[in-house]
Design a protein around this motif. Structure first.
Motif, PDB file in Angstrom:
ATOM      1  N   ASP A 210       0.821  -1.225   0.000  1.00 30.87           N
ATOM      2  CA  ASP A 210       0.000   0.000   0.000  1.00 30.87           C
ATOM      3  C   ASP A 210       0.845   1.261   0.000  1.00 30.87           C
ATOM      4  N   ALA A 211       2.050   1.189   0.597  1.00 34.61           N
ATOM      5  CA  ALA A 211       2.914   2.374   0.686  1.00 34.61           C
ATOM      6  C   ALA A 211       3.753   2.601  -0.564  1.00 34.61           C
ATOM      7  N   MET A 212       3.689   1.677  -1.523  1.00 35.01           N
ATOM      8  CA  MET A 212       4.536   1.799  -2.713  1.00 35.01           C
ATOM      9  C   MET A 212       4.045   2.945  -3.611  1.00 35.01           C
ATOM     10  N   PRO A 213       4.947   3.881  -3.945  1.00 32.66           N
ATOM     11  CA  PRO A 213       4.546   4.971  -4.849  1.00 32.66           C
ATOM     12  C   PRO A 213       4.334   4.480  -6.285  1.00 32.66           C
ATOM     13  N   GLN A 214       4.968   3.381  -6.591  1.00 34.99           N
ATOM     14  CA  GLN A 214       4.882   2.826  -7.952  1.00 34.99           C
ATOM     15  C   GLN A 214       4.828   1.295  -7.855  1.00 34.99           C
ATOM     16  N   ARG A 215       3.923   0.687  -8.620  1.00 31.26           N
ATOM     17  CA  ARG A 215       3.806  -0.775  -8.617  1.00 31.26           C
ATOM     18  C   ARG A 215       3.838  -1.276 -10.052  1.00 31.26           C
ATOM     19  N   ASP A 216       4.354  -2.503 -10.208  1.00 26.55           N
ATOM     20  CA  ASP A 216       4.255  -3.168 -11.507  1.00 26.55           C
ATOM     21  C   ASP A 216       3.554  -4.510 -11.302  1.00 26.55           C
ATOM     22  N   VAL A 217       3.432  -5.302 -12.354  1.00 23.55           N
ATOM     23  CA  VAL A 217       2.710  -6.571 -12.272  1.00 23.55           C
ATOM     24  C   VAL A 217       3.391  -7.525 -11.294  1.00 23.55           C
ATOM     25  N   VAL A 218       4.707  -7.394 -11.123  1.00 25.75           N
ATOM     26  CA  VAL A 218       5.440  -8.234 -10.162  1.00 25.75           C
ATOM     27  C   VAL A 218       4.974  -7.930  -8.739  1.00 25.75           C
ATOM     28  N   SER A 219       4.726  -6.646  -8.438  1.00 27.92           N
ATOM     29  CA  SER A 219       4.247  -6.251  -7.108  1.00 27.92           C
ATOM     30  C   SER A 219       2.904  -6.904  -6.812  1.00 27.92           C
ATOM     31  N   TRP A 220       1.993  -6.823  -7.769  1.00 30.55           N
ATOM     32  CA  TRP A 220       0.664  -7.403  -7.601  1.00 30.55           C
ATOM     33  C   TRP A 220       0.757  -8.931  -7.437  1.00 30.55           C
ATOM     34  N   ASN A 221       1.596  -9.561  -8.264  1.00 35.53           N
ATOM     35  CA  ASN A 221       1.759 -11.027  -8.180  1.00 35.53           C
ATOM     36  C   ASN A 221       2.341 -11.458  -6.836  1.00 35.53           C
ATOM     37  N   ALA A 222       3.299 -10.645  -6.328  1.00 33.57           N
ATOM     38  CA  ALA A 222       3.929 -10.979  -5.049  1.00 33.57           C
ATOM     39  C   ALA A 222       2.904 -10.964  -3.922  1.00 33.57           C
ATOM     40  N   LEU A 223       2.052  -9.920  -3.879  1.00 36.87           N
ATOM     41  CA  LEU A 223       1.040  -9.837  -2.828  1.00 36.87           C
ATOM     42  C   LEU A 223      -0.043 -10.892  -3.034  1.00 36.87           C
ATOM     43  N   LEU A 224      -0.408 -11.146  -4.284  1.00 32.39           N
ATOM     44  CA  LEU A 224      -1.405 -12.172  -4.598  1.00 32.39           C
ATOM     45  C   LEU A 224      -0.971 -13.536  -4.038  1.00 32.39           C
ATOM     46  N   THR A 225       0.257 -13.908  -4.311  1.00 37.96           N
ATOM     47  CA  THR A 225       0.775 -15.198  -3.831  1.00 37.96           C
ATOM     48  C   THR A 225       0.876 -15.213  -2.310  1.00 37.96           C
ATOM     49  N   ALA A 226       1.326 -14.096  -1.722  1.00 40.11           N
ATOM     50  CA  ALA A 226       1.435 -14.011  -0.263  1.00 40.11           C
ATOM     51  C   ALA A 226       0.078 -14.200   0.405  1.00 40.11           C
ATOM     52  N   LEU A 227      -0.973 -13.632  -0.186  1.00 42.83           N
ATOM     53  CA  LEU A 227      -2.312 -13.727   0.400  1.00 42.83           C
ATOM     54  C   LEU A 227      -2.813 -15.172   0.464  1.00 42.83           C
ATOM     55  N   TRP A 228      -2.800 -15.885  -0.687  1.00 45.56           N
ATOM     56  CA  TRP A 228      -3.372 -17.235  -0.633  1.00 45.56           C
ATOM     57  C   TRP A 228      -2.481 -18.223   0.120  1.00 45.56           C
ATOM     58  N   ARG A 229      -1.187 -17.937   0.161  1.00 50.47           N
ATOM     59  CA  ARG A 229      -0.311 -18.791   0.970  1.00 50.47           C
ATOM     60  C   ARG A 229      -0.507 -18.569   2.464  1.00 50.47           C
TER      61      ARG A 229
END
Length: 559
Positions: free
Chosen positions: A39-58
């Motif tokens: 949430d604090a990231m000023p800039q995100r790419d698809v890798v950022s979204w994928n990293a959080l996505l994987t962290a959530l379901w794990r």
């Protein structure tokens, strides 16, 4: 002088750092911290979204809805995004959602197909996995290995071997999966043949073979193979320790556990349970308590399976109160937990407590299974509750639709024999839908010796010798029956048969633990260094017992 970076380079470095941080926090299970970084990231790419996505379901099933919402909110998705959400849904058993995402995926890599394939196998949908495997446009070694493992696990070993043989290339995992499949399906000859053909043996394949040797009772070969592994992991240590335990080598299991500790290998859940089982088998309370302490330090004590093993250990070591304490403090009591505590009280002859727990278990919404009934019947046998036992035996099939196994019949036969109802016991044996096992005939033979039933004793001994001709027990017990009846000609005949067949009477033995040292005693062996003191104490005990008996008789006469 410090290097100067352009703003774009600084932003890229921060983006890379934040993406790595999200992945690290996700692997550590700190989902809240991972979300704060995102949430604090000023800039995100698809890798950022994928990293959080994987962290959530794990992070657990409770985070899966949040993972799905995040996926829907993604501004851009790539094939890794689709693979992650499919794998997440399958990891938590949501096959319908995974299938829907799989169908919607705009492009599918071989990893996408493999994620779906592995999920189907893990959920036991092997036929669906086999069908999907056939539809794959391209496969890699992971695809083939997943199918080999899945087919073997569900017992389709021939089909698994066909897939293995059709592989264009194999890695060490492929070989290990096929070998493990043979071992798990009790096809050890095939496992050994494949293991010998394996070009390079890894620790996984060696561990599977250790398990196989131990299942075959060949502990020496298992140990030789274990000693030959240069870099052992905790799973290989567990396989050897468990192999010792299951083959009755509890002391060897305990010694190996000490060596494991000295070599700095951290025990896991399976190690702790194996050591507890060894402690139970040897009735080593001090060692069991020590293992309990290790489990608390390593945060393994909250596991239900560990608590179940702990209850068994305390019960077998005579600490029934400790068993109940473990049971009461269990956060989640499954059918195994209830069966374990019921068995503990049954082994100690606590009939009333067993019946109370049986009814309490039903009040908690759990249905008794065949193991529950085995313990309850055993408790009935300890106190001679014949009518209650027969009623419970009938309820198994009439109310609970449980087909009695050989062990249940053996329990009923034993109860009837203890009550002197040998003819009725014999009728139950005749009515058995399956062939009577050794313990059934053993119970009948023991009762025949107690009550002097010669003809039934001959029948029971004959059936026992038929199933195990090398055991001395049936010969000795039948000889005692003949001797009690004054049939000395038959006694000599039995002794002649034993000599002719090379059957020798096995000496009895027992052991006890004193000051953390196990002392073993064998019938007829007087080699213990403290034997003189032991005999002296036994004589004192015998004298006191006689004195108490005499006083009791005198008091009875006065009354």
């Amino acid at each position: 002088m410090l290097p100067r970076y352009r703003p774009a380079a600084l932003a890229a470095r921060r983006l890379l750092r934040d993406n790595q941080r999200i992945s690290e926090l996700g692997r550590a299970g700190d989902i809240s911290a991972a979300r704060r970084v995102f949430d604090a990231m000023p800039q995100r790419d698809v890798v950022s979204w994928n990293a959080l996505l994987t962290a959530l379901w794990r992070g657990g099933r409770g985070h899966l809805p949040a993972a799905r919402r995040l996926f829907d909110a993604m501004p851009d998705r790539n094939v890794i995004s689709w693979n992650s959400i499919i794998a997440g849904c399958l990891a938590h058993g949501d096959l319908a959602a995974a299938s829907a995402y799989f169908a919607r995926a705009p492009t599918r890599s071989v990893a996408t197909w493999n994620a779906m394939l592995a999920g189907l196998v893990r959920l036991g949908r092997v036929e669906d996995a086999d069908r999907l495997f056939g539809e794959m446009p391209s496969r890699n070694v992971v695809s083939y290995t997943t199918m080999v493992d899945g087919l073997a696990r569900c017992g389709q070993v021939e089909r698994a071997r066909d897939v293995f043989d059709s592989m264009p290339e194999r890695n060490l995992v492929s070989w290990a999966a096929m070998i493990s499949g043979y071992v798990e399906n009790s096809m050890f000859a095939e496992a050994r043949e494949l293991f010998e053909a394996m070009p390079e043996k890894n620790v996984v394949a060696c561990t599977a073979m250790i398990t196989g040797y131990c299942k075959e009772g060949d502990v020496e070969s298992a140990k030789r193979l274990f000693d030959g592994i240069h870099v052992k992991d905790v799973i290989s240590w567990n396989a050897m320790i468990t192999g010792y335990v299951h083959n009755g080598y509890g002391e060897e299991a305990m010694r190996l556990h000490v060596v494991m500790h000295k070599e700095g290998v951290k025990p896991d859940h399976a190690t702790i349970i194996a050591v507890l089982t060894a402690s139970s088998a040897l009735a080593l309370l001090r060692q069991g308590k020590s293992t309990h302490a290790i489990a608390i330090k390593t945060l393994l004590e909250s596991s239900t399976s560990f608590s179940n093993a702990l209850m068994t250990m305390y019960s077998r070591c005579g600490s029934l109160g400790e068993s109940e304490l473990v049971f009461v403090n269990l956060k989640s009591q499954d059918i195994v937990s209830w069966n374990t505590i019921i068995a503990a009280y049954a082994q100690h002859g606590k009939y009333q407590k067993v019946i109370a727990l049986f009814h309490e278990m039903e009040m908690h919404g759990l249905t008794p299974d065949d193991i529950t009934f085995l313990s309850v019947l055993s408790a009935c046998g300890h106190v001679g509750m014949v009518d209650v036992s027969l009623k419970l035996f009938d309820l198994m099939s009439s109310k609970y639709t449980i087909s009695p196994r050989a062990e249940h019949y053996a329990c009923i036969v034993d109860i009837l024999c203890r009550a002197g109802q040998l003819e009725k016991a014999c009728n139950y044996i005749k009515d058995m839908p399956l062939e009577a096992e050794k313990n059934v005939w053993g119970a009948l033979l023991a009762a025949c010796q107690t009550h002097g039933y010669v003809q039934l004793g001959e029948l029971a001994a004959k059936m026992l010798v038929k199933s195990d001709s090398e055991s001395s027990g049936p010969y000795v017990m039948l000889s005692n029956i003949y001797a009690a009846a004054g049939m000395w000609g038959q006694v000599n005949q039995i002794r002649g048969q034993m000599k002719e067949r090379g059957v020798k009477k096995q000496p009895g033995y027992s052991w006890t633990e004193i000051a953390n040292e196990v002392h073993m005693f064998v019938g007829g062996d007087a080699s213990h260094p403290e034997m003189r003191k032991i005999v002296s104490e036994l004589r004192k005990i015998n004298f006191h017992m006689k004195m108490v008996t005499s006083e009791t008789q005198i008091m009875a006469e006065l009354v």
